[in-house]
Design a protein around this motif. Structure first.
Motif, PDB file in Angstrom:
ATOM      1  N   VAL A 183     -49.130  -4.783  22.277  1.00 21.32           N
ATOM      2  CA  VAL A 183     -49.358  -4.758  20.829  1.00 21.32           C
ATOM      3  C   VAL A 183     -48.019  -4.871  20.119  1.00 21.32           C
ATOM      4  CG1 VAL A 183     -50.290  -3.467  18.872  1.00 21.32           C
ATOM      5  CG2 VAL A 183     -51.422  -3.323  21.102  1.00 21.32           C
ATOM      6  N   VAL A 184     -47.914  -5.821  19.206  1.00 24.42           N
ATOM      7  CA  VAL A 184     -46.674  -6.058  18.464  1.00 24.42           C
ATOM      8  C   VAL A 184     -46.984  -6.038  16.969  1.00 24.42           C
ATOM      9  CG1 VAL A 184     -44.837  -7.741  17.987  1.00 24.42           C
ATOM     10  CG2 VAL A 184     -45.670  -7.428  20.331  1.00 24.42           C
ATOM     11  N   ASN A 185     -46.236  -5.218  16.238  1.00 18.81           N
ATOM     12  CA  ASN A 185     -46.429  -5.122  14.779  1.00 18.81           C
ATOM     13  C   ASN A 185     -45.363  -5.869  14.003  1.00 18.81           C
ATOM     14  OD1 ASN A 185     -47.121  -1.806  15.678  1.00 18.81           O
ATOM     15  ND2 ASN A 185     -48.707  -3.208  14.974  1.00 18.81           N
ATOM     16  N   GLN A 186     -44.223  -6.108  14.660  1.00 19.31           N
ATOM     17  CA  GLN A 186     -43.116  -6.782  13.978  1.00 19.31           C
ATOM     18  C   GLN A 186     -42.296  -7.549  15.009  1.00 19.31           C
ATOM     19  OE1 GLN A 186     -40.566  -4.133  11.789  1.00 19.31           O
ATOM     20  NE2 GLN A 186     -39.563  -5.763  10.653  1.00 19.31           N
ATOM     21  N   LEU A 211     -44.355 -17.224  18.283  1.00 11.39           N
ATOM     22  CA  LEU A 211     -43.842 -16.063  17.549  1.00 11.39           C
ATOM     23  C   LEU A 211     -43.748 -16.363  16.052  1.00 11.39           C
ATOM     24  CD1 LEU A 211     -41.022 -14.748  19.929  1.00 11.39           C
ATOM     25  CD2 LEU A 211     -43.378 -13.914  19.694  1.00 11.39           C
ATOM     26  N   LYS A 212     -43.376 -17.588  15.720  1.00 16.69           N
ATOM     27  CA  LYS A 212     -43.318 -17.973  14.306  1.00 16.69           C
ATOM     28  C   LYS A 212     -44.705 -17.959  13.674  1.00 16.69           C
ATOM     29  CE  LYS A 212     -39.037 -20.681  14.394  1.00 16.69           C
ATOM     30  NZ  LYS A 212     -38.411 -22.019  14.240  1.00 16.69           N
ATOM     31  N   ALA A 213     -45.683 -18.434  14.432  1.00 21.13           N
ATOM     32  CA  ALA A 213     -47.059 -18.402  13.941  1.00 21.13           C
ATOM     33  C   ALA A 213     -47.519 -16.964  13.730  1.00 21.13           C
ATOM     34  CB  ALA A 213     -47.987 -19.114  14.922  1.00 21.13           C
ATOM     35  N   ALA A 214     -47.204 -16.106  14.700  1.00 10.88           N
ATOM     36  CA  ALA A 214     -47.579 -14.699  14.588  1.00 10.88           C
ATOM     37  C   ALA A 214     -46.874 -14.028  13.416  1.00 10.88           C
ATOM     38  CB  ALA A 214     -47.241 -13.971  15.892  1.00 10.88           C
ATOM     39  N   ASP A 215     -45.587 -14.328  13.244  1.00  4.92           N
ATOM     40  CA  ASP A 215     -44.810 -13.738  12.160  1.00  4.92           C
ATOM     41  C   ASP A 215     -45.385 -14.141  10.801  1.00  4.92           C
ATOM     42  OD1 ASP A 215     -42.272 -12.285  11.375  1.00  4.92           O
ATOM     43  OD2 ASP A 215     -41.890 -14.212  10.400  1.00  4.92           O
ATOM     44  N   LEU A 217     -48.502 -14.953  10.144  1.00  2.00           N
ATOM     45  CA  LEU A 217     -49.769 -14.270   9.918  1.00  2.00           C
ATOM     46  C   LEU A 217     -49.579 -12.784   9.653  1.00  2.00           C
ATOM     47  CD1 LEU A 217     -52.092 -16.039  12.507  1.00  2.00           C
ATOM     48  CD2 LEU A 217     -52.090 -16.286  10.026  1.00  2.00           C
ATOM     49  N   LEU A 218     -48.630 -12.172  10.349  1.00  2.00           N
ATOM     50  CA  LEU A 218     -48.348 -10.757  10.087  1.00  2.00           C
ATOM     51  C   LEU A 218     -47.955 -10.549   8.632  1.00  2.00           C
ATOM     52  CD1 LEU A 218     -46.360  -9.718  13.306  1.00  2.00           C
ATOM     53  CD2 LEU A 218     -48.669  -9.000  12.661  1.00  2.00           C
ATOM     54  N   ALA A 219     -47.165 -11.476   8.095  1.00  2.00           N
ATOM     55  CA  ALA A 219     -46.749 -11.394   6.694  1.00  2.00           C
ATOM     56  C   ALA A 219     -47.940 -11.557   5.746  1.00  2.00           C
ATOM     57  CB  ALA A 219     -45.697 -12.451   6.399  1.00  2.00           C
ATOM     58  N   LEU A 249     -51.511  -8.692  21.430  1.00  2.00           N
ATOM     59  CA  LEU A 249     -52.098  -8.655  20.097  1.00  2.00           C
ATOM     60  C   LEU A 249     -50.983  -8.412  19.085  1.00  2.00           C
ATOM     61  CD1 LEU A 249     -54.494  -8.509  18.116  1.00  2.00           C
ATOM     62  CD2 LEU A 249     -54.577  -6.032  18.566  1.00  2.00           C
ATOM     63  N   PHE A 250     -50.816  -9.381  18.195  1.00  2.00           N
ATOM     64  CA  PHE A 250     -49.893  -9.233  17.067  1.00  2.00           C
ATOM     65  C   PHE A 250     -50.740  -8.783  15.881  1.00  2.00           C
ATOM     66  CE2 PHE A 250     -48.191 -12.454  19.868  1.00  2.00           C
ATOM     67  CZ  PHE A 250     -46.835 -12.174  19.939  1.00  2.00           C
ATOM     68  N   THR A 251     -50.476  -7.614  15.372  1.00  2.00           N
ATOM     69  CA  THR A 251     -51.326  -7.086  14.305  1.00  2.00           C
ATOM     70  C   THR A 251     -50.494  -6.262  13.329  1.00  2.00           C
ATOM     71  OG1 THR A 251     -53.430  -5.941  13.870  1.00  2.00           O
ATOM     72  CG2 THR A 251     -51.971  -4.962  15.523  1.00  2.00           C
ATOM     73  N   PRO A 252     -50.792  -6.335  12.035  1.00  2.00           N
ATOM     74  CA  PRO A 252     -50.016  -5.573  11.055  1.00  2.00           C
ATOM     75  C   PRO A 252     -50.115  -4.070  11.348  1.00  2.00           C
ATOM     76  CG  PRO A 252     -51.403  -7.197   9.960  1.00  2.00           C
ATOM     77  CD  PRO A 252     -51.830  -7.165  11.397  1.00  2.00           C
ATOM     78  N   LYS A 253     -49.021  -3.379  11.089  1.00  2.00           N
ATOM     79  CA  LYS A 253     -48.991  -1.932  11.316  1.00  2.00           C
ATOM     80  C   LYS A 253     -49.846  -1.233  10.277  1.00  2.00           C
ATOM     81  CE  LYS A 253     -45.718   1.694  12.536  1.00  2.00           C
ATOM     82  NZ  LYS A 253     -44.284   2.036  12.737  1.00  2.00           N
TER      83      LYS A 253
END
Length: 255
Positions: A183-186, A211-215, A217-219, A249-253
């Motif tokens: 799990v990655v939040n940032q 990672l850029k795509a995930a970043d 979407l996290l934003a 899973l990349f997901t906002p904190k």
């Protein structure tokens, strides 16, 4: 019902210079299962590699890549149509350019089209219009395209299926002790600045583009799941049974 964008890359769809039909079939079977409880949008690479099976042009040339994409896109869609038909699922082709995704009116038209298709049980298959757009062919990737589509169609989740099965704390090709970050939040800024290193001759990305795509979407407050497109066990467990064993899973904190 949730809306899910699934992106599959050339490394997964291609093997020995041709379309990997068994992996495509496994993907279609998974998407058919996913569609039972979700709206599904597929972002698919593979047009250039499909064209190369018919005409062996030098892929280093942008003009040749565009020609291969023009040959390969209908071939790719025919294969998808045939495999989805087994599940009694209709598909539709949606070709976009980077320019489309920079114009609010174009974005709205794309969303309206995709909304209409989904409301009628059709799976939209989205790809960059490689035959006319050079931006993606020169430097880009369908990872970023899929992130844009996820945002602008108000999807709940982006799933990227790749030859990269997860995000690790170090390069697993160089470090046998590398561990999966489940799990990655940032994402650290330095990770986003690394050189793009695609593993497949037809691929334009690598872990950096994911990672850029995930970043991105996290934003936007959205989530992304990265897992293997060669072995779909992890994505099936996560998306169909809510059981997170492998993949990242990349997901906002949560606040």
């Amino acid at each position: 019902m949730k809306r899910v964008v699934v992106k599959v890359g050339s490394a997964v769809l291609t093997q020995d210079g041709t379309i990997a039909l068994e992996r495509m079939q496994a993907l279609v079977n998974f998407l058919a299962s996913l569609k039972k409880n979700n709206e599904v949008i597929l972002v698919s690479s593979g047009a250039v590699s499909a064209g190369y099976t018919k005409l062996k042009l030098d892929r280093k040339s942008i003009q040749n890549k565009q020609a291969l994409a023009a040959i390969g896109q209908p071939k790719l869609m025919r294969k998808y149509a045939k495999k989805f038909a087994v599940h009694d699922i209709m598909i539709a082709q949606v070709l976009v350019t980077a320019g489309n995704l920079k114009r609010d009116d174009d974005i709205q038209r794309i969303k309206n089209t995709i909304d209409t298709l989904l409301s009628n049980g059709v799976i939209p298959i989205v790809n960059e219009n490689d035959a006319t757009a050079t931006e993606e062919l020169e430097v880009g990737d369908n990872d970023q395209l899929s992130a844009y589509i996820a945002k602008h169609t108000q999807a709940d989740m982006l799933v990227i299926l790749s030859d990269i099965d997860a995000y690790y704390d170090s390069d697993p090709r160089k470090n046998s002790n590398a561990k999966v970050l489940k799990v990655v939040n940032q994402i650290p800024h330095a990770e986003l600045q690394k050189e793009v290193t695609p593993n497949n001759v037809f691929a334009t990305g690598g872990i950096v583009t994911k990672l850029k795509a995930a970043d991105y979407l996290l934003a936007c407050g959205k989530s992304m799941f990265l897992s293997s497109g060669f072995d779909l066990s992890d994505v099936k467990r996560f998306m169909l049974y809510d059981n997170h064993i492998g993949g990242t899973l990349f997901t906002p904190k949560e606040d």
